[in-house]
Design an enzyme around this catalytic site. Structure first.
Site, short mmCIF file in Angstrom:
data_model
loop_
_atom_site.label_atom_id
_atom_site.label_comp_id
_atom_site.label_asym_id
_atom_site.label_seq_id
_atom_site.Cartn_x
_atom_site.Cartn_y
_atom_site.Cartn_z
N GLU A 346 0.87 -1.19 0.00
CA GLU A 346 0.00 0.00 0.00
C GLU A 346 0.91 1.24 0.00
O GLU A 346 0.97 1.99 0.96
CB GLU A 346 -0.93 0.00 1.22
N HIS A 371 -4.74 -4.52 -0.58
CA HIS A 371 -4.36 -3.39 -1.43
C HIS A 371 -3.47 -3.82 -2.60
O HIS A 371 -3.85 -3.68 -3.75
CB HIS A 371 -3.70 -2.26 -0.64
#
Length: 497
Positions: A346, A371
């Site tokens: 992320e 993510h």
């Protein structure tokens, strides 16, 4: 002379025409081959689904083509805060709202419901409020009598404040503390660290409000209700499992909090038998020493021993760039015996410890990656993820709000979709930025990220992926029920003709 010239020109034109036809044919073949690489390409649509697909694609093409020729008026080229309400009025959004979406596999405990809901919680009895002197922040606590804890001004009952002041103005002031939404996000949230600072303050500020045991259980029950209302059938919730408290002075530890989750889940399933339930992913913060991590793992194992079918697994959360990299916890995580569902990648950085958390997550055997924003920079790792069937929990709107990407067209999800990566759409903390539980993320992914050619097959595959990659024990039951709901959904679209 002229007849010969005419013949030569004719032959040249015929040859050029033939070449043009060959190039066009090759062009069509290349495009078709590439489309067959996309998420959902292998799905065969029935006759009724094909009709519904034309309705959906007609709406999609009109919106995208208008945006292509009028980019300054295209909603999705703006910040999410500017268009989140506007898109709700579109026909396509309403269709996606009614679409069965499968499961939410990446959502955080107290980030699911919006500021209006949180504001309602401040009407609960026995809530005390303390503002900073400059009114820039606020503290909450539930207590029978005036709290003795530190307060920059003075503790006041919420009900007393509303009785002695303008309640409407007070509520408007209070609501601002429960959302990241502002009218000028690009000016307020100038960079990733700044927006994360505001984001984390939301959880710190609301912690004592949410961790009052009756409120905690109500919030979770209402989260499950909101999921069901958004046509989600199953949930895997990431939670820090904070200690809870009550008015009698009792403190409930993380294991007690997990028990509370299980009890509320069972109650909700009893009240709404068409909802398939939920599981926990214990996800404490990652900025800790190894000894603290060992304690986290100990707690997770205790919960697993007590509730083996309820605990899905383990994760570490918070701003990844500022947290400890996974490689520092290798020995403890590798021998934990827990199913792992790591946040990783992320970040916008490349070749840093945060970015390389992706390698560690894969090598530690993570079931899914939360993510995976930076994965697009790692072609070898992308192949490994696909080979090992590690799902990518993509949260498009979260990545926009938290400053990883400004233009959704540049989101790496576009690449993942184009290469049939094992993608699962989720919403992270939709309440904090006033998004719907999952519909907004589907809309933005479909209209702003995916190809103009991506159609009903992709939408169906994304929903099915969320079931296939869940930790639910009897996936065939989920899929069978999904198919029933899907065909009802298709029938509702056909009625629009």
């Amino acid at each position: 002379m002229w007849p010969l010239t005419i013949i030569l020109l004719t032959n040249i034109l015929l040859a050029m025409s033939q070449i043009h036809k060959i190039v066009l044919k090759e062009r069509e073949t290349l495009i078709e081959r590439e489309l067959k690489m996309m998420v959902g390409y292998s799905i065969e649509l029935s006759a009724t689904e094909l009709v519904a697909n034309e309705i959906i694609m007609d709406l999609k093409r009109k919106e995208i083509d208008y945006g292509f020729w009028n980019p300054k008026y295209y909603h999705l080229l703006k910040h999410f805060f500017e268009y989140k309400e506007l898109v709700k009025d579109t026909k396509l959004y309403k269709i996606l709202k009614s679409m069965p979406k499968g499961a939410v596999l990446h959502g955080h405990d107290t980030g699911m419901l919006g500021p209006d809901y949180v504001l309602e919680l401040t009407y609960c009895d026995d809530l005390w409020i303390c503002f900073k002197e400059d009114q820039s922040d606020v503290n909450f606590v539930f207590a029978k009598h005036r709290p003795t804890g530190w307060c920059a001004t003075k503790w006041e009952r919420a009900m007393d404040i509303r009785r002695t002041t303008n309640a409407t103005e007070f509520d408007a002031k209070l609501r601002k503390f429960f959302t990241l939404v502002v009218v000028n996000p690009q000016e307020v949230y100038t960079d990733l660290d700044t927006v994360w600072d505001y984001f984390m303050k939301y959880f710190i500020r609301t912690g004592p409000l949410f961790t009052y045991k009756p409120v905690w259980e109500k919030y979770y029950y209402d989260t499950l209700f909101a999921l069901r209302e958004d046509n989600v059938m199953y949930f895997e919730i990431r939670t820090v499992l904070p200690p809870l408290y009550d008015l009698e002075g009792n403190i409930y530890n993380s294991v007690d909090t997990a028990k509370s989750y299980k009890r509320v889940t069972e109650k909700f399933k009893k009240d709404y038998p068409d909802f398939f339930g939920a599981k926990l992913i214990y996800a404490p913060v990652r900025s800790v020493a190894r000894e603290t991590l060992k304690n986290y793992i100990k707690v997770a194992k205790e919960i697993h021993k007590l509730m083996p079918d309820f605990l899905a697994g383990f994760d570490l959360v918070s701003q990844e760039d500022l947290g400890k990299p996974l490689k520092e916890f290798y020995p403890d995580l590798a021998k934990s015996g827990l199913n792992l569902y790591f946040h990783a990648g992320e970040t916008n950085w490349y070749g840093t410890s945060t970015d390389e958390n992706l390698f560690d997550a894969v090598l530690l055997g993570t079931k899914r990656i939360g993510h995976a924003f930076a994965l697009v920079k790692h072609p070898l790792l992308m192949k490994e993820v696909k080979k090992r069937k590690i799902a990518l929990e993509v949260n498009v709107i979260s990545n926009v709000v938290l400053k990883l990407v400004d233009d959704v067209r540049n989101h790496p999800l576009a690449t993942y979709l184009s290469q049939n990566m094992p993608v699962v759409l989720s919403s992270d903390d939709p309440g904090v930025w006033e998004a719907e539980i999952l519909t907004h993320d589907f809309y933005v992914a479909f209209m702003g990220v995916s190809s103009r050619h991506a159609d009903l097959k992709m939408l169906k595959q994304l929903a099915l992926n969320s079931l296939y990659y869940s930790s639910y024990g009897e996936k065939h039951k989920l899929v069978r029920e999904f198919q029933i709901r899907w065909m009802k959904f298709i029938g509702s679209i056909l009625k629009m003709k």
